[in-house]
Scaffold this motif. Structure first.
Motif, PDB file in Angstrom:
ATOM      1  N   VAL A 173       1.794 -29.717 -13.421  1.00 30.98           N
ATOM      2  CA  VAL A 173       1.085 -28.823 -13.120  1.00 30.98           C
ATOM      3  C   VAL A 173      -0.234 -30.035 -13.178  1.00 30.98           C
ATOM      4  O   VAL A 173      -0.078 -30.652 -14.352  1.00 30.98           O
ATOM      5  CB  VAL A 173       0.165 -27.893 -13.705  1.00 30.98           C
ATOM      6  N   ILE A 174      -0.875 -30.230 -12.217  1.00 34.18           N
ATOM      7  CA  ILE A 174      -2.203 -30.579 -12.195  1.00 34.18           C
ATOM      8  C   ILE A 174      -2.989 -30.060 -12.331  1.00 34.18           C
ATOM      9  O   ILE A 174      -3.522 -28.729 -11.246  1.00 34.18           O
ATOM     10  CB  ILE A 174      -2.642 -31.818 -11.244  1.00 34.18           C
ATOM     11  N   LEU A 175      -3.982 -30.126 -13.274  1.00 27.32           N
ATOM     12  CA  LEU A 175      -5.003 -28.484 -13.120  1.00 27.32           C
ATOM     13  C   LEU A 175      -6.556 -29.632 -12.917  1.00 27.32           C
ATOM     14  O   LEU A 175      -7.098 -30.832 -14.162  1.00 27.32           O
ATOM     15  CB  LEU A 175      -5.260 -27.888 -14.673  1.00 27.32           C
ATOM     16  N   ASN A 301       8.767 -30.331  -9.355  1.00 28.09           N
ATOM     17  CA  ASN A 301       8.146 -29.715  -9.238  1.00 28.09           C
ATOM     18  C   ASN A 301       6.146 -30.180  -9.496  1.00 28.09           C
ATOM     19  O   ASN A 301       6.447 -29.644 -10.463  1.00 28.09           O
ATOM     20  CB  ASN A 301       8.340 -28.698  -8.744  1.00 28.09           C
ATOM     21  N   GLY A 302       5.502 -30.353  -8.621  1.00 24.87           N
ATOM     22  CA  GLY A 302       4.271 -30.320  -8.670  1.00 24.87           C
ATOM     23  C   GLY A 302       3.522 -29.797  -8.419  1.00 24.87           C
ATOM     24  O   GLY A 302       3.540 -29.741  -7.259  1.00 24.87           O
ATOM     25  N   ALA A 303       2.879 -29.384  -9.369  1.00 26.40           N
ATOM     26  CA  ALA A 303       1.766 -28.111  -8.901  1.00 26.40           C
ATOM     27  C   ALA A 303       0.261 -28.514  -8.819  1.00 26.40           C
ATOM     28  O   ALA A 303       0.010 -28.776  -9.812  1.00 26.40           O
ATOM     29  CB  ALA A 303       2.024 -26.677  -9.095  1.00 26.40           C
ATOM     30  N   ILE A 304      -0.659 -27.670  -7.892  1.00 26.47           N
ATOM     31  CA  ILE A 304      -2.048 -27.939  -8.320  1.00 26.47           C
ATOM     32  C   ILE A 304      -2.419 -27.500  -8.059  1.00 26.47           C
ATOM     33  O   ILE A 304      -2.642 -26.591  -6.982  1.00 26.47           O
ATOM     34  CB  ILE A 304      -2.270 -29.098  -7.414  1.00 26.47           C
ATOM     35  N   TYR A 305      -3.213 -27.422  -8.951  1.00 23.50           N
ATOM     36  CA  TYR A 305      -4.223 -25.871  -9.363  1.00 23.50           C
ATOM     37  C   TYR A 305      -6.127 -26.285  -9.739  1.00 23.50           C
ATOM     38  O   TYR A 305      -6.347 -27.682 -10.381  1.00 23.50           O
ATOM     39  CB  TYR A 305      -3.779 -24.682 -10.598  1.00 23.50           C
ATOM     40  N   VAL A 340      -0.336 -26.300  -3.320  1.00 21.32           N
ATOM     41  CA  VAL A 340      -1.929 -25.982  -3.655  1.00 21.32           C
ATOM     42  C   VAL A 340      -3.182 -25.047  -3.322  1.00 21.32           C
ATOM     43  O   VAL A 340      -2.586 -24.160  -2.705  1.00 21.32           O
ATOM     44  CB  VAL A 340      -2.315 -27.412  -2.703  1.00 21.32           C
ATOM     45  N   ASN A 341      -3.175 -24.859  -4.846  1.00 25.12           N
ATOM     46  CA  ASN A 341      -3.792 -23.490  -5.107  1.00 25.12           C
ATOM     47  C   ASN A 341      -5.199 -23.349  -5.783  1.00 25.12           C
ATOM     48  O   ASN A 341      -5.178 -23.863  -7.068  1.00 25.12           O
ATOM     49  CB  ASN A 341      -2.596 -22.832  -5.868  1.00 25.12           C
TER      50      ASN A 341
END
Ligand code: SF4
Length: 694
Positions: A173-175, A301-305, A340-341
């Protein structure tokens, strides 16, 4: 011992605070709420809640609520209580007079992200069909308008790509620019659970937020960037991904325009964007930038919040596009666990945007200039719509000062407290001849109003809110409106007083109209929401059960678009007089300007806004723990107590903005995002000095 009566019945509804959109069972005794119980079947919260949703509903019955409409000729006159009919007739007459005297475009409206979809739909309809212009805007102007712009350009739709469940499938996760522990607590709990199960975390934030290091959670990388340098940091990450060959060529060739990617790749590969070059002005060590880029690109799996620490900058829209570039370059979009969240702030800011609360867009993010789209609404509404985009909030205020904009209907928004450049907002309001405030309390903006229409709380009305994951949740009336009318009824009756032939017996009929005109809502009905509990748009013939994860097979715009994102330093500069940079945020127990949370007696949590300052900066200025300090910028000054902490780096200070006395917007600048006018609340050059108090 507090005596609590036993509930007699319960109603499932949705929290009216943040964009997580938790479901609650309101346990009732007659018209009195006994307690709010987090609902285990709520798909956004699955039985969890935070203190705000659980306990902070007391404002609904607070003595400060205004329950009768009020009118006055001049803002210096005392208020005079009038009947609803008299109030509607007065506003209709005034608005028609202003349009006759100054032209059709001389009035406008502001929709509320606190109100339901149905209510915001009606306000924008009133402006377009009743006022005959497109002068409608919403508080997203000051928070997530760059999300709408940036994601719209990159993907073709202005919304987050994932559902909250998606975090269960995330490896990295990128926050960035978000502090979910305080701002989106239930999502933070879900994120922590995933991190405890082994997912990795990269925090990009000038401040050491809780998630950098807390019980059983430690970020792999914290990039404590200098406020205002988001674009530079993201471009440095892209530089590493491109120059080290970490991009997903197969995904890009299939889903994006390869030549656009090549152009973007040559831009980010420039040595000027290397981590070593970027470290110099962002303050983030090059090795941390390299490590974070490699982890995001290779870690699964990479997610950006992200949150307002991304959007509320002069490069807010550019930052959103830089985030979209990273996700596309690494193939981290279009399946569970990635994406992208944006973490939306207010309960229905997503919905207010979806419902056409912008001067250039009809519901469903369709430009007002489109003949075919206008045609749909014109046929149903029996009017001819103006094809020209209307005025944004700052433009309305400019036009008011210039003498061409004379009247406004403001639903559930305290622009004097929440918008930048307080002096200018005041000047704009003072210049108008008919300011109509429709709200729960006599807020700061109401000091400049000629008409006050009492608002209703979420407990007093039916409707829907749309949360940050595009989930349309039902809001159910649990008690009668204390003021006699739910907000949708107020707008309806105002429209009727202005001569519009509107008739709705229930908000479900408004939703039917939304579905008939807005393809992404085409299959949404109240009956469906009863059966399914909630549903995520798009929900239509192609997606009858809604869409938890977007862009599975292709982007809404066709090919995903890579966009060069050149870092441009903010015009706000530090110097000898103002050597520190101020950034802002929230605390868990308060909400925005505190209009509701400060008016709840359930928990003694009111606290105060404080200034966080690094020990080194405090010592230089002779400031001790809990001392009063003067916080001054080029725009204004205020007084706060100091908290000395290493959460902020030397050269950076931080405060919250929940108490009106703090007057954070007196301090902030009037610089705005180049694309959307979203204010740059997150970067202000300041001086801090000892003070004797306010
Ligand atoms: Fe309400 Fe947000 Fe707290 Fe959920 S996390 S209870 S939606 S404030």
């Amino acid at each position: 011992v507090i005596e609590i009566g036993q509930p007699e019945h319960s109603v499932v509804t949705t929290c009216a605070y943040c964009g997580v959109g938790c479901s609650f069972k309101a346990e009732m005794r007659g018209e009195e709420v006994v307690r709010m119980v987090p609902w285990k079947d709520g798909k956004a919260n699955r039985g969890h809640s935070c203190v705000k949703g659980r306990f902070a509903w007391g404002y609904a019955t607070h003595q400060d609520r205004i329950l009768n409409p009020m009118v006055r000729e001049k803002i210096t006159d005392p208020w005079r209580e009038v009947s609803w009919d008299e109030a509607f007739a007065h506003v209709a007459k005034e608005f028609r007079r202003l349009q006759f005297q100054y032209g059709k475009g001389s009035i406008g409206g502001i929709t509320s992200s606190r109100c339901t979809n149905e209510e915001t739909f009606l306000v924008q309809k009133l402006v377009r069909a009743g006022f005959g212009n497109n002068n409608v805007d919403t508080c997203a102007r000051v928070c997530h308008s760059p999300t709408g712009y940036g994601l719209g350009k990159a993907f073709g739709t202005s919304a987050g790509t994932q559902d909250f469940d998606s975090v269960e499938h995330t490896d990295v996760v990128i926050l960035i620019g978000a502090n979910p522990t305080d701002g989106h607590p239930v999502f933070a709990s879900r994120l922590k659970k995933r991190l405890r199960a082994g997912a990795k975390l990269i925090v990009i934030d000038p401040r050491r937020i809780d998630l950098v290091r807390s019980a059983h959670v430690e970020a792999s990388h914290h990039l404590p960037l200098r406020p205002g340098t988001n674009v530079a940091v993201l471009t440095a990450l892209a530089h590493v991904i491109v120059t080290e060959g970490l991009f997903d060529e197969a995904f890009i060739r299939e889903r994006c325009d390869w030549s656009e990617f090549e152009d973007w790749a040559s831009f980010v590969a420039d040595p000027a964007h290397s981590p070593e070059a970027t470290e110099v002005y962002t303050g983030v060590p090059a090795e941390e930038l390299r490590g974070a880029a490699r982890l995001y690109a290779r870690g699964g799996n990479g997610a950006i919040y992200y949150g307002l620490g991304v959007t509320e900058h002069s490069q807010g829209s550019t930052t959103v596009m830089a985030i979209a570039n990273l996700a596309m370059a690494t193939g981290n979009i279009g399946r569970p666990g990635v994406g992208v969240n944006p973490l939306r702030g207010q309960n229905n800011v997503q919905g207010a945007c979806d419902m056409g609360s912008f001067p250039h867009e009809l519901p469903g993010y369709r430009h007002i200039s489109g003949t075919e789209v206008r045609d749909v609404f014109e046929k149903l509404w029996g009017v001819e719509l103006n094809p020209e985009p209307g005025l944004r909030i700052p433009n309305m205020l400019d036009a008011a000062v210039d003498g061409t904009f004379r009247g406004i209907y403001i639903q559930g928004e305290d622009i004097l407290q929440s918008d930048p450049d307080t002096k200018h907002v005041k000047a704009g309001l003072e210049a108008m001849e008919c300011v109509v405030v429709h709200d729960l309390f006599l807020n700061e903006t109401a000091n400049y109003a000629h008409v006050f229409l009492p608002g209703s709380t979420f407990l007093e009305k039916d409707g829907t809110f749309t949360n940050a994951e595009r989930r349309i949740n039902r809001v159910r009336r649990v008690m009668s409106p204390k003021n006699g009318l739910a907000d949708w009824e107020v707008t309806l009756k105002l429209a009727q007083a202005m001569g519009l032939d509107w008739s709705y017996a229930h908000p479900s009929e408004i939703m039917d109209e939304i579905a008939a005109t807005t393809p992404s809502f085409a299959s949404v009905t109240y009956q469906m929401l009863e059966e399914k509990g909630s549903v995520q748009w798009p929900c239509n013939e192609a997606k009858p059960d809604g869409t938890p994860v977007m862009h599975l097979d292709g982007f809404v715009r066709g090919k995903g678009k890579f966009i060069r994102t050149e870092y441009v330093a903010t015009d706000e500069r530090t110097g000898p007089r103002f050597p520190l940079l101020l950034t802002t945020g929230r605390i868990l127990s308060q909400y925005n300007v505190g209009a509701q949370t400060r008016r709840t007696e359930n928990v003694a949590w009111h606290g105060e806004d404080r200034l966080e300052i690094h020990p080194h900066d405090a010592e230089q200025r002779g400031i001790h723990q809990d001392d009063w300090v003067k916080l001054a910028s080029r725009s204004g000054e205020t007084a706060l107590r100091a908290t000395i902490t290493e959460r902020v780096a030397p050269g950076v200070v931080y405060t919250t903005f929940h108490h009106p006395g703090t007057q954070a917007n007196v301090i902030t600048t009037d610089f705005t995002d180049w694309a959307t006018n979203c204010p740059e609340y997150k970067v202000t050059a300041v001086q801090v000095s000892p003070s004797n108090g306010p």
